[in-house]
Scaffold this motif. Structure first.
Motif, short mmCIF file in Angstrom:
data_model
loop_
_atom_site.label_atom_id
_atom_site.label_comp_id
_atom_site.label_asym_id
_atom_site.label_seq_id
_atom_site.Cartn_x
_atom_site.Cartn_y
_atom_site.Cartn_z
N MET A 1 39.80 -1.27 -50.75
CA MET A 1 40.27 0.06 -50.36
C MET A 1 41.68 0.31 -50.86
SD MET A 1 38.81 0.08 -46.44
CE MET A 1 39.82 1.47 -45.92
N ALA A 2 42.53 -0.71 -50.79
CA ALA A 2 43.94 -0.57 -51.15
C ALA A 2 44.19 -0.61 -52.65
CB ALA A 2 44.75 -1.69 -50.48
N THR A 3 43.17 -0.90 -53.43
CA THR A 3 43.34 -1.04 -54.88
C THR A 3 42.35 -0.16 -55.63
OG1 THR A 3 41.95 -3.04 -54.79
CG2 THR A 3 44.35 -3.36 -54.75
N LEU A 4 41.15 -0.67 -55.85
CA LEU A 4 40.18 0.02 -56.69
C LEU A 4 39.69 1.33 -56.09
CD1 LEU A 4 38.63 -0.06 -59.34
CD2 LEU A 4 36.87 -1.45 -58.22
N ASN A 5 39.50 1.38 -54.76
CA ASN A 5 39.06 2.65 -54.15
C ASN A 5 40.12 3.74 -54.35
OD1 ASN A 5 36.88 1.15 -53.28
ND2 ASN A 5 37.04 1.78 -51.14
N GLY A 6 41.38 3.38 -54.16
CA GLY A 6 42.45 4.35 -54.38
C GLY A 6 42.50 4.80 -55.82
N ALA A 7 42.34 3.86 -56.75
CA ALA A 7 42.36 4.21 -58.17
C ALA A 7 41.21 5.16 -58.50
CB ALA A 7 42.27 2.95 -59.02
N ARG A 8 40.04 4.90 -57.96
CA ARG A 8 38.90 5.77 -58.23
C ARG A 8 39.11 7.18 -57.68
NH1 ARG A 8 34.17 1.19 -57.12
NH2 ARG A 8 34.08 0.43 -59.27
N ALA A 9 39.73 7.27 -56.50
CA ALA A 9 40.01 8.59 -55.93
C ALA A 9 40.90 9.41 -56.85
CB ALA A 9 40.68 8.43 -54.56
N PRO B 1 45.45 -6.90 -58.51
CA PRO B 1 45.81 -5.53 -58.90
C PRO B 1 46.92 -4.98 -58.01
CG PRO B 1 43.43 -5.76 -58.61
CD PRO B 1 44.05 -6.99 -58.07
N GLY B 2 47.71 -4.07 -58.57
CA GLY B 2 48.73 -3.41 -57.77
C GLY B 2 48.09 -2.53 -56.72
N LEU B 3 48.83 -2.29 -55.65
CA LEU B 3 48.33 -1.48 -54.54
C LEU B 3 48.49 0.00 -54.85
CD1 LEU B 3 49.99 -3.69 -51.80
CD2 LEU B 3 47.56 -3.67 -52.41
N VAL B 4 47.50 0.78 -54.46
CA VAL B 4 47.49 2.22 -54.71
C VAL B 4 47.73 2.94 -53.39
CG1 VAL B 4 46.12 4.17 -55.53
CG2 VAL B 4 45.91 1.93 -56.65
N THR C 1 42.71 1.32 -64.04
CA THR C 1 43.46 0.40 -63.20
C THR C 1 42.71 0.17 -61.89
OG1 THR C 1 45.67 -0.02 -62.26
CG2 THR C 1 44.86 2.24 -62.15
N GLY C 2 43.30 -0.58 -60.97
CA GLY C 2 42.67 -0.85 -59.68
C GLY C 2 41.97 -2.18 -59.58
N SER C 3 41.77 -2.85 -60.71
CA SER C 3 41.16 -4.18 -60.73
C SER C 3 41.66 -4.92 -61.96
CB SER C 3 39.62 -4.10 -60.74
OG SER C 3 39.17 -3.37 -61.86
N ILE C 4 41.49 -6.24 -61.95
CA ILE C 4 41.88 -7.06 -63.10
C ILE C 4 40.65 -7.25 -63.96
CG2 ILE C 4 42.80 -9.29 -63.85
CD1 ILE C 4 44.87 -7.69 -62.35
N GLU C 5 40.52 -6.41 -64.98
CA GLU C 5 39.38 -6.47 -65.89
C GLU C 5 39.87 -6.24 -67.32
OE1 GLU C 5 35.57 -4.58 -64.47
OE2 GLU C 5 36.98 -3.52 -63.15
N VAL C 6 39.22 -6.90 -68.25
CA VAL C 6 39.57 -6.74 -69.66
C VAL C 6 39.41 -5.28 -70.06
CG1 VAL C 6 38.93 -7.34 -72.03
CG2 VAL C 6 38.99 -9.12 -70.25
N GLY C 7 40.43 -4.75 -70.73
CA GLY C 7 40.43 -3.37 -71.17
C GLY C 7 41.23 -2.45 -70.28
N LYS C 8 41.49 -2.86 -69.04
CA LYS C 8 42.27 -2.02 -68.14
C LYS C 8 43.76 -2.23 -68.39
CE LYS C 8 39.14 -1.11 -64.32
NZ LYS C 8 39.03 -0.99 -62.85
N GLY D 1 54.77 -4.06 -53.48
CA GLY D 1 53.55 -4.29 -54.25
C GLY D 1 52.77 -3.04 -54.63
N THR D 2 53.34 -1.86 -54.40
CA THR D 2 52.67 -0.63 -54.80
C THR D 2 52.95 -0.33 -56.26
OG1 THR D 2 52.66 0.37 -52.60
CG2 THR D 2 52.63 1.88 -54.45
N THR D 3 51.89 0.03 -57.00
CA THR D 3 52.05 0.38 -58.41
C THR D 3 51.68 1.83 -58.70
OG1 THR D 3 49.83 -0.51 -58.84
CG2 THR D 3 51.72 -1.98 -59.24
N THR D 4 51.00 2.49 -57.75
CA THR D 4 50.65 3.91 -57.89
C THR D 4 50.90 4.62 -56.57
OG1 THR D 4 48.92 3.46 -59.53
CG2 THR D 4 48.80 5.56 -58.39
N ILE D 5 51.52 5.81 -56.64
CA ILE D 5 51.75 6.61 -55.44
C ILE D 5 51.14 7.99 -55.65
CG2 ILE D 5 54.09 7.10 -56.30
CD1 ILE D 5 52.84 7.39 -52.63
#
Length: 437
Positions: free
Chosen positions: A344-352, A62-65, A359-366, A121-125
């Motif tokens: 922390m650098a991916t899914l936790n940031g996305a959840r925040a 996943p891209g870095l958040v 986004t934040g993880s490689i899962e079907v549907g995201k 490698g950042t995809t969200t700021i």
């Protein structure tokens, strides 16, 4: 036979969810910007695609958040170094901003920062600054997923003259970008020491009415806490809790100095924390109790802060620093292991940011917000554990490909949405202007 717009074949995939998982020689199928399948080797022959990307020695993840930044301040990179926070702000940064910060400064500085972030490698700021329309336009030009934090203070700046004017401009500029998939506006009261009780109350009310997140610097230094005790007879967190600020809407940047009771409080209130390890070290702010926060169930992401206090927007570097600082701060080598730091650098940031389902993880549907790192380098050879290498060994120069919402923003280290040469010329022009003043 199944068909995708893009099919990416990778040596390793780190999906982040499930936790600490590595998939070997799998493929990702992308259609209309979304992940439609994670294809095991035995099923690869059943897929075709308009575009196929081969990553034979690479990690796809996943891209870095980046959960806390001031992108436009990239134009002040190296302008004032090796200073305490308040000296740095009051005697150097704020005066320079007062002379130079306008729409063009913010647009140019943000675009320069976004080029650096994409190449890292950042995809969200999750940004925080002034001239919010300029930040949003830069995000759309770059193709980066952009959270536009609308700064709010009590004192005048080139952007606004009062707290009410900051709020009015924030809402007005936000209206221009409603409906843009990659742009989200947030309310960003600067800090407890620059915002009054009355303004904080207005921010809480507006955030609830407009369904907006809140982004604020909190508990960054001991001095901030001491000053709050003198002025309000309360520590900043206690004051903000009384004002209703502590909630799942809040992304609290820094949170370095925290008691056990305060950790329990933010966990109970559902506050998200943006940990900025490099900035905290550079400004000697202290070491945030990250492992204790995680143990309490607090969602902690990672931010770079601005290039004026880091001095680079390198989330891979800050992820490594987060893991190492947690270990030395707790004297526990098992604190914040590599897989946790990467989460922390991916899914936790996305959840925040309210993006956990997107986004934040490689899962079907995201949505396909992803990056690839080339590990076929002497700096990352041999590879026993790709997760360990991404956190502890790999550098941003190994980021070769970046996608946001399925769009290829970096292809084989080449920016596809931004002009590298033009950005360098713009940066040099601003250097000359700022140095001349």
């Amino acid at each position: 036979m199944s068909h995708a717009d893009t099919l990416i074949d990778a040596r390793w995939i780190i999906p982040v969810e499930p936790h600490a998982t590595v998939l070997e020689r799998h493929s990702i199928a992308v259609r209309d910007g979304a992940i439609v399948a994670i294809v095991p080797p035995a099923e690869r022959a059943a897929w075709t695609a308009d575009d196929t990307v081969s990553l034979p020695n690479h990690v796809l993840m996943p891209g870095l958040v980046n959960l806390h930044g001031h992108s436009a301040m990239t134009l002040l990179r190296g302008y004032a170094d090796d200073l305490a926070l308040m000296d740095w702000l009051q005697n150097h940064i704020w005066p320079a901003e007062g002379k130079h910060v306008k729409d063009d400064f913010v647009y140019d500085g943000t675009l320069l920062a976004m080029a650096e972030m994409i190449r890292s490698g950042t995809t969200t700021i999750n940004d925080m600054y002034f001239f919010h329309g300029a930040v949003a336009r830069a995000g759309l030009a770059a193709g980066l997923r952009t959270f536009v934090g609308c700064s709010i203070l009590e004192f005048p700046t080139p952007y606004a003259g009062s707290a009410d004017e900051y709020l009015q401009k924030a809402l007005a500029e936000r209206r221009e970008f409603i409906g843009e998939e990659l742009v989200t506006f947030t309310l960003a009261p600067h800090a407890p020491y620059t915002v009054s009780d009355d303004t904080f109350r207005k921010v809480v009310t507006l955030a609830e009415q407009e369904d907006m997140l809140i982004h604020c610097h909190i508990h960054e230094t001991r001095g901030e806490i001491d000053d709050s005790l003198k002025a309000h007879q309360l520590r900043p967190l206690a004051r903000l809790d009384r004002l209703g600020l502590l909630s799942p809407r809040l992304i609290a940047a820094h949170m370095v100095h925290m008691s056990d009771d305060e950790i329990e409080l933010v966990a109970r209130r559902g506050v998200h924390i943006a940990h900025n390890p490099t900035s905290n070290m550079k400004l000697a702010s202290g070491i945030a109790p990250v492992q204790r926060l995680l143990d309490a169930g607090v969602n902690v992401g990672i931010g770079t802060d601005g290039a004026a206090s880091n001095n680079k927007l390198d989330m891979l570097s800050d992820t490594r620093q987060a893991a190492l600082l947690a270990k030395v701060g707790s004297l526990d080598p098992t604190a914040v292991p590599a897989a946790t730091a990467l989460r922390m650098a991916t899914l936790n940031g996305a959840r925040a940011l309210g993006l956990g389902a997107k986004t934040g993880s490689i899962e079907v549907g995201k949505r396909f917000d992803a990056i690839a790192l080339d590990l076929a380098q002497v700096e990352t050879a041999p590879t026993f554990d790709p997760i360990s290498h991404v956190v502890y060994a790999a550098g941003r120069e190994q980021v070769c490909d970046v996608w946001v919402d399925g769009r290829h923003l970096l292809a084989a280290r080449t920016l596809t949405t931004l002009d590298h040469t033009a950005l360098l010329a713009v940066a040099e022009s601003w250097r000359n202007k700022i140095a001349a003043r």
